[in-house]
Design a protein around this motif. Structure first.
Motif, PDB file in Angstrom:
ATOM      1  N   PHE A 155       0.834  -1.198   0.000  1.00 41.28           N
ATOM      2  CA  PHE A 155       0.000   0.000   0.000  1.00 41.28           C
ATOM      3  C   PHE A 155       0.874   1.255   0.000  1.00 41.28           C
ATOM      4  CE2 PHE A 155      -2.174   3.362   2.383  1.00 41.28           C
ATOM      5  CZ  PHE A 155      -3.268   3.557   1.556  1.00 41.28           C
ATOM      6  N   MET A 156       1.874   1.276   0.845  1.00 40.47           N
ATOM      7  CA  MET A 156       2.747   2.462   0.920  1.00 40.47           C
ATOM      8  C   MET A 156       3.529   2.655  -0.388  1.00 40.47           C
ATOM      9  SD  MET A 156       2.009   3.908   3.647  1.00 40.47           S
ATOM     10  CE  MET A 156       3.245   5.162   3.614  1.00 40.47           C
ATOM     11  N   ILE A 157       4.029   1.584  -0.948  1.00 43.03           N
ATOM     12  CA  ILE A 157       4.789   1.686  -2.204  1.00 43.03           C
ATOM     13  C   ILE A 157       3.886   2.158  -3.342  1.00 43.03           C
ATOM     14  CG2 ILE A 157       6.028   0.329  -3.948  1.00 43.03           C
ATOM     15  CD1 ILE A 157       7.149  -1.333  -1.583  1.00 43.03           C
ATOM     16  N   LEU A 158       2.662   1.634  -3.413  1.00 42.29           N
ATOM     17  CA  LEU A 158       1.738   2.049  -4.465  1.00 42.29           C
ATOM     18  C   LEU A 158       1.338   3.515  -4.315  1.00 42.29           C
ATOM     19  CD1 LEU A 158      -0.537  -1.108  -4.783  1.00 42.29           C
ATOM     20  CD2 LEU A 158       1.328  -0.395  -6.271  1.00 42.29           C
ATOM     21  N   ILE A 159       1.197   3.984  -3.093  1.00 47.74           N
ATOM     22  CA  ILE A 159       0.902   5.404  -2.873  1.00 47.74           C
ATOM     23  C   ILE A 159       2.075   6.255  -3.335  1.00 47.74           C
ATOM     24  CG2 ILE A 159       0.555   7.165  -1.083  1.00 47.74           C
ATOM     25  CD1 ILE A 159      -1.943   5.530  -1.694  1.00 47.74           C
ATOM     26  N   LEU A 160       3.292   5.828  -3.030  1.00 41.50           N
ATOM     27  CA  LEU A 160       4.470   6.577  -3.475  1.00 41.50           C
ATOM     28  C   LEU A 160       4.579   6.583  -4.997  1.00 41.50           C
ATOM     29  CD1 LEU A 160       7.084   5.471  -0.794  1.00 41.50           C
ATOM     30  CD2 LEU A 160       5.941   7.690  -1.009  1.00 41.50           C
ATOM     31  N   ILE A 161       4.228   5.473  -5.631  1.00 41.26           N
ATOM     32  CA  ILE A 161       4.257   5.406  -7.100  1.00 41.26           C
ATOM     33  C   ILE A 161       3.232   6.370  -7.694  1.00 41.26           C
ATOM     34  CG2 ILE A 161       3.758   3.910  -9.078  1.00 41.26           C
ATOM     35  CD1 ILE A 161       5.037   1.610  -7.531  1.00 41.26           C
ATOM     36  N   LEU A 162       2.090   6.543  -7.030  1.00 41.84           N
ATOM     37  CA  LEU A 162       1.070   7.482  -7.504  1.00 41.84           C
ATOM     38  C   LEU A 162       1.552   8.932  -7.472  1.00 41.84           C
ATOM     39  CD1 LEU A 162      -2.355   6.287  -6.073  1.00 41.84           C
ATOM     40  CD2 LEU A 162      -1.733   6.582  -8.448  1.00 41.84           C
ATOM     41  N   ILE A 163       2.481   9.222  -6.602  1.00 43.14           N
ATOM     42  CA  ILE A 163       2.980  10.593  -6.471  1.00 43.14           C
ATOM     43  C   ILE A 163       3.926  10.950  -7.622  1.00 43.14           C
ATOM     44  CG2 ILE A 163       4.358  12.116  -4.986  1.00 43.14           C
ATOM     45  CD1 ILE A 163       3.170  10.612  -2.601  1.00 43.14           C
ATOM     46  N   ILE A 164       4.554   9.955  -8.233  1.00 41.45           N
ATOM     47  CA  ILE A 164       5.542  10.203  -9.298  1.00 41.45           C
ATOM     48  C   ILE A 164       4.975  11.039 -10.447  1.00 41.45           C
ATOM     49  CG2 ILE A 164       6.962   9.082 -11.073  1.00 41.45           C
ATOM     50  CD1 ILE A 164       7.501   6.867  -9.001  1.00 41.45           C
ATOM     51  N   PRO A 165       3.810  10.688 -11.030  1.00 39.23           N
ATOM     52  CA  PRO A 165       3.301  11.524 -12.129  1.00 39.23           C
ATOM     53  C   PRO A 165       3.011  12.965 -11.707  1.00 39.23           C
ATOM     54  CG  PRO A 165       2.073   9.477 -12.014  1.00 39.23           C
ATOM     55  CD  PRO A 165       2.973   9.507 -10.839  1.00 39.23           C
ATOM     56  N   ILE A 166       2.567  13.143 -10.480  1.00 36.66           N
ATOM     57  CA  ILE A 166       2.285  14.494  -9.997  1.00 36.66           C
ATOM     58  C   ILE A 166       3.572  15.305  -9.922  1.00 36.66           C
ATOM     59  CG2 ILE A 166       1.417  15.813  -8.015  1.00 36.66           C
ATOM     60  CD1 ILE A 166      -0.420  13.342  -7.462  1.00 36.66           C
ATOM     61  N   ILE A 167       4.617  14.707  -9.404  1.00 37.33           N
ATOM     62  CA  ILE A 167       5.913  15.398  -9.303  1.00 37.33           C
ATOM     63  C   ILE A 167       6.469  15.698 -10.687  1.00 37.33           C
ATOM     64  CG2 ILE A 167       8.312  15.124  -8.540  1.00 37.33           C
ATOM     65  CD1 ILE A 167       7.198  13.558  -6.138  1.00 37.33           C
ATOM     66  N   VAL A 168       6.330  14.755 -11.613  1.00 37.59           N
ATOM     67  CA  VAL A 168       6.827  14.967 -12.983  1.00 37.59           C
ATOM     68  C   VAL A 168       6.114  16.145 -13.636  1.00 37.59           C
ATOM     69  CG1 VAL A 168       6.921  13.948 -15.296  1.00 37.59           C
ATOM     70  CG2 VAL A 168       7.621  12.602 -13.326  1.00 37.59           C
ATOM     71  N   VAL A 169       4.803  16.237 -13.465  1.00 36.80           N
ATOM     72  CA  VAL A 169       4.046  17.355 -14.051  1.00 36.80           C
ATOM     73  C   VAL A 169       4.487  18.682 -13.427  1.00 36.80           C
ATOM     74  CG1 VAL A 169       1.739  18.392 -14.156  1.00 36.80           C
ATOM     75  CG2 VAL A 169       2.061  16.004 -14.770  1.00 36.80           C
ATOM     76  N   ILE A 170       4.712  18.686 -12.126  1.00 39.18           N
ATOM     77  CA  ILE A 170       5.149  19.921 -11.459  1.00 39.18           C
ATOM     78  C   ILE A 170       6.520  20.340 -11.951  1.00 39.18           C
ATOM     79  CG2 ILE A 170       5.843  20.883  -9.226  1.00 39.18           C
ATOM     80  CD1 ILE A 170       3.592  19.185  -7.963  1.00 39.18           C
ATOM     81  N   ILE A 171       7.429  19.403 -12.088  1.00 35.07           N
ATOM     82  CA  ILE A 171       8.793  19.721 -12.524  1.00 35.07           C
ATOM     83  C   ILE A 171       8.815  20.141 -13.991  1.00 35.07           C
ATOM     84  CG2 ILE A 171      11.071  18.715 -12.973  1.00 35.07           C
ATOM     85  CD1 ILE A 171      10.683  17.039 -10.437  1.00 35.07           C
TER      86      ILE A 171
END
Length: 167
Positions: free
Chosen positions: A44-60
């Motif tokens: 669950f924790m790893i999947l939540i962290l993976i979900l954050i990756i696209p958000i960070i990529v869009v911000i960067i």
């Protein structure tokens, strides 16, 4: 709620058809953990962290993602749901589109295609994992119990089989 109601079939289709690939993905993912007790929490924790990756990529990047990045994201069902619903639910009211539009829209096409392809991919991965797991178990069993061959031979020699035992 309005955007969901305006795109009811597209949203329903997305949630329904990502389900099988997501279940297979989670099952394949569970083999990464040694203990079945701790696997759900860690997964669950790893999947939540993976979900954050696209958000960070869009911000960067501060611009729309290229199509090749959508293809990479579509390999992960939980990201696929997030990204596809993000595209579908932005169109509401007078901007609402038919379901066929999303099959030609570059930001949603990879996710719709990979909903079906991911099922095949994860079935193949699961088959490989199962075959590899069984061969490793056999190899470990032979390694562990191969040393007892002489012991069993000596034990059998100490206790000969009598003719009465054969009857």
């Amino acid at each position: 709620i309005t955007s969901f109601h305006d795109n009811l079939f597209s949203s329903w289709y997305t949630l329904t058809f990502v389900g099988p690939s997501f279940l297979l993905f989670i099952y394949c993912f569970s083999f990464l953990f040694s203990s079945p007790d701790s696997a759900p929490r860690q997964a669950f924790m790893i999947l939540i962290l993976i979900l954050i990756i696209p958000i960070i990529v869009v911000i960067i990047r501060d611009e729309n993602n290229p199509e090749w990045l959508h293809w990479i994201y579509s390999l992960f069902p939980q990201i696929s749901i997030q990204q596809l619903l993000g595209v579908i639910l932005t169109f509401m009211g007078s901007q609402k589109h038919s379901f066929g539009f999303y099959w030609s829209y570059p930001s949603s096409r990879p996710y719709l295609i990979m909903q079906l392809v991911d099922i095949v991919i994860y079935i193949i991965v699961l088959t490989i994992i199962e075959k590899f797991r069984l061969s490793v178990q056999r190899k470990n069993a032979k390694k562990s119990f191969g040393d007892y061959h002489d012991f069993f031979k000596e034990a059998k020699a100490k206790h000969p089989v009598t003719p009465e035992a054969h009857q």
